[in-house]
Design a protein around this motif. Structure first.
Motif, PDB file in Angstrom:
ATOM      1  N   CYS A  38     -12.758  -7.163   6.618  1.00 41.93           N
ATOM      2  CA  CYS A  38     -12.215  -8.166   5.719  1.00 41.93           C
ATOM      3  C   CYS A  38     -11.029  -7.600   4.934  1.00 41.93           C
ATOM      4  N   ALA A  39     -11.176  -6.388   4.411  1.00 43.37           N
ATOM      5  CA  ALA A  39     -10.096  -5.764   3.637  1.00 43.37           C
ATOM      6  C   ALA A  39      -8.864  -5.534   4.503  1.00 43.37           C
ATOM      7  N   LEU A  40      -9.067  -5.124   5.741  1.00 51.34           N
ATOM      8  CA  LEU A  40      -7.951  -4.919   6.663  1.00 51.34           C
ATOM      9  C   LEU A  40      -7.260  -6.252   6.968  1.00 51.34           C
ATOM     10  N   PHE A  41      -8.055  -7.273   7.201  1.00 47.14           N
ATOM     11  CA  PHE A  41      -7.500  -8.614   7.433  1.00 47.14           C
ATOM     12  C   PHE A  41      -6.695  -9.072   6.218  1.00 47.14           C
ATOM     13  N   SER A  42      -7.248  -8.849   5.046  1.00 48.41           N
ATOM     14  CA  SER A  42      -6.583  -9.242   3.802  1.00 48.41           C
ATOM     15  C   SER A  42      -5.237  -8.540   3.662  1.00 48.41           C
ATOM     16  N   ARG A  43      -5.219  -7.250   3.918  1.00 53.15           N
ATOM     17  CA  ARG A  43      -3.970  -6.488   3.820  1.00 53.15           C
ATOM     18  C   ARG A  43      -2.944  -6.994   4.825  1.00 53.15           C
ATOM     19  N   THR A  44      -3.367  -7.157   6.058  1.00 50.34           N
ATOM     20  CA  THR A  44      -2.459  -7.607   7.117  1.00 50.34           C
ATOM     21  C   THR A  44      -1.876  -8.981   6.781  1.00 50.34           C
ATOM     22  N   THR A  45      -2.727  -9.874   6.336  1.00 52.78           N
ATOM     23  CA  THR A  45      -2.283 -11.222   5.980  1.00 52.78           C
ATOM     24  C   THR A  45      -1.329 -11.183   4.789  1.00 52.78           C
ATOM     25  N   ALA A  46      -1.676 -10.417   3.767  1.00 52.60           N
ATOM     26  CA  ALA A  46      -0.839 -10.338   2.566  1.00 52.60           C
ATOM     27  C   ALA A  46       0.522  -9.720   2.878  1.00 52.60           C
ATOM     28  N   GLU A  47       0.549  -8.705   3.730  1.00 58.03           N
ATOM     29  CA  GLU A  47       1.829  -8.081   4.077  1.00 58.03           C
ATOM     30  C   GLU A  47       2.683  -9.007   4.933  1.00 58.03           C
ATOM     31  N   ARG A  48       2.051  -9.781   5.790  1.00 55.57           N
ATOM     32  CA  ARG A  48       2.792 -10.768   6.585  1.00 55.57           C
ATOM     33  C   ARG A  48       3.393 -11.830   5.655  1.00 55.57           C
ATOM     34  N   GLU A  49       2.619 -12.282   4.686  1.00 60.36           N
ATOM     35  CA  GLU A  49       3.107 -13.263   3.716  1.00 60.36           C
ATOM     36  C   GLU A  49       4.201 -12.673   2.830  1.00 60.36           C
ATOM     37  N   LEU A  50       4.085 -11.403   2.495  1.00 60.25           N
ATOM     38  CA  LEU A  50       5.119 -10.724   1.710  1.00 60.25           C
ATOM     39  C   LEU A  50       6.428 -10.686   2.480  1.00 60.25           C
ATOM     40  N   ASP A  51       6.357 -10.327   3.745  1.00 57.76           N
ATOM     41  CA  ASP A  51       7.567 -10.305   4.579  1.00 57.76           C
ATOM     42  C   ASP A  51       8.195 -11.694   4.666  1.00 57.76           C
ATOM     43  N   PHE A  99      -8.145   7.297  -5.724  1.00 61.12           N
ATOM     44  CA  PHE A  99      -8.158   8.760  -5.750  1.00 61.12           C
ATOM     45  C   PHE A  99      -9.559   9.347  -5.635  1.00 61.12           C
ATOM     46  N   ASP A 100     -10.516   8.779  -6.321  1.00 59.06           N
ATOM     47  CA  ASP A 100     -11.860   9.352  -6.383  1.00 59.06           C
ATOM     48  C   ASP A 100     -12.734   9.044  -5.170  1.00 59.06           C
ATOM     49  N   LEU A 101     -12.242   8.237  -4.276  1.00 57.37           N
ATOM     50  CA  LEU A 101     -13.041   7.883  -3.098  1.00 57.37           C
ATOM     51  C   LEU A 101     -12.822   8.904  -1.991  1.00 57.37           C
ATOM     52  N   THR A 102     -13.866   9.181  -1.251  1.00 57.93           N
ATOM     53  CA  THR A 102     -13.744  10.109  -0.136  1.00 57.93           C
ATOM     54  C   THR A 102     -13.201   9.368   1.084  1.00 57.93           C
ATOM     55  N   PRO A 103     -12.434  10.073   1.912  1.00 58.70           N
ATOM     56  CA  PRO A 103     -11.884   9.427   3.111  1.00 58.70           C
ATOM     57  C   PRO A 103     -12.990   8.805   3.962  1.00 58.70           C
ATOM     58  N   GLY A 104     -12.668   7.690   4.546  1.00 59.70           N
ATOM     59  CA  GLY A 104     -13.612   6.950   5.375  1.00 59.70           C
ATOM     60  C   GLY A 104     -13.426   5.467   5.156  1.00 59.70           C
ATOM     61  N   LYS A 105     -14.308   4.691   5.701  1.00 61.94           N
ATOM     62  CA  LYS A 105     -14.161   3.239   5.631  1.00 61.94           C
ATOM     63  C   LYS A 105     -14.221   2.681   4.203  1.00 61.94           C
ATOM     64  N   PRO A 106     -15.075   3.189   3.313  1.00 65.00           N
ATOM     65  CA  PRO A 106     -15.031   2.662   1.942  1.00 65.00           C
ATOM     66  C   PRO A 106     -13.672   2.919   1.276  1.00 65.00           C
ATOM     67  N   PHE A 107     -13.105   4.095   1.499  1.00 65.02           N
ATOM     68  CA  PHE A 107     -11.768   4.396   0.969  1.00 65.02           C
ATOM     69  C   PHE A 107     -10.743   3.452   1.577  1.00 65.02           C
ATOM     70  N   ASP A 108     -10.780   3.304   2.904  1.00 66.20           N
ATOM     71  CA  ASP A 108      -9.824   2.427   3.592  1.00 66.20           C
ATOM     72  C   ASP A 108      -9.950   0.991   3.103  1.00 66.20           C
ATOM     73  N   ALA A 109     -11.175   0.522   2.905  1.00 65.72           N
ATOM     74  CA  ALA A 109     -11.380  -0.848   2.424  1.00 65.72           C
ATOM     75  C   ALA A 109     -10.806  -1.006   1.018  1.00 65.72           C
ATOM     76  N   ALA A 110     -11.044  -0.031   0.159  1.00 66.81           N
ATOM     77  CA  ALA A 110     -10.520  -0.102  -1.215  1.00 66.81           C
ATOM     78  C   ALA A 110      -8.998  -0.056  -1.208  1.00 66.81           C
ATOM     79  N   LEU A 111      -8.424   0.816  -0.398  1.00 66.11           N
ATOM     80  CA  LEU A 111      -6.971   0.925  -0.313  1.00 66.11           C
ATOM     81  C   LEU A 111      -6.372  -0.377   0.229  1.00 66.11           C
ATOM     82  N   ASN A 112      -6.954  -0.914   1.279  1.00 66.69           N
ATOM     83  CA  ASN A 112      -6.456  -2.164   1.851  1.00 66.69           C
ATOM     84  C   ASN A 112      -6.560  -3.318   0.867  1.00 66.69           C
ATOM     85  N   THR A 113      -7.632  -3.364   0.100  1.00 66.96           N
ATOM     86  CA  THR A 113      -7.809  -4.413  -0.896  1.00 66.96           C
ATOM     87  C   THR A 113      -6.734  -4.296  -1.980  1.00 66.96           C
ATOM     88  N   CYS A 114      -6.488  -3.078  -2.441  1.00 63.52           N
ATOM     89  CA  CYS A 114      -5.454  -2.853  -3.456  1.00 63.52           C
ATOM     90  C   CYS A 114      -4.085  -3.275  -2.922  1.00 63.52           C
TER      91      CYS A 114
END
Length: 135
Positions: A38-51, A99-114
């Protein structure tokens, strides 16, 4: 607990996106994998809309300053520079937020959401530009 927080954030960030399509990865999010998707989809959609918002802004500038090629060129260069700098700040801010999240899917989801949230905000801002009169 942390996964649940990101799940809620991702769901909130995607409210507008989910209504635009019949089915998205953000429908019925119950697992960490679904949260990541979901977070990846959100990021992809938001970046497409930004462009798209940026391209629309450039078109509005061309219409607003029709026949004034020097102004169009100067403003387009400024907008491109501003957009590049804004993306650098967005990326840096999101790295700070995760910053405080360890690499992995939870980090990626948080980064994508941000990144999605910041991109959505920027799209809204870009949609307000180029609407003033050119007196």
């Amino acid at each position: 607990m942390r996964s649940m927080v990101w799940l809620v954030l991702a769901t909130l960030a995607l409210g507008a996106h989910a209504s635009e399509e019949d089915s998205t990865p953000c429908d019925n999010v119950e697992t960490d994998q679904q949260n990541y998707d979901c977070a990846l989809f959100s990021r992809t959609t938001a970046e497409r809309e930004l462009d798209a918002a940026f391209a629309d802004l450039l078109e509005r500038i061309k219409e607003q300053y029709a026949g004034q090629e020097a102004k169009i060129s100067d403003l387009s260069k400024r907008l491109n520079s501003a957009e590049t700098l804004w993306k650098q700040v967005r990326d840096a801010d999101c790295k700070v937020e995760t910053f405080d999240l360890t690499p992995g899917k939870p980090f990626d989801a948080a980064l994508n959401t941000c990144l999605a949230q910041r991109s959505d905000d920027r799209s809204e801002y870009l949609q307000t530009l180029g609407l003033q009169s050119s007196d």
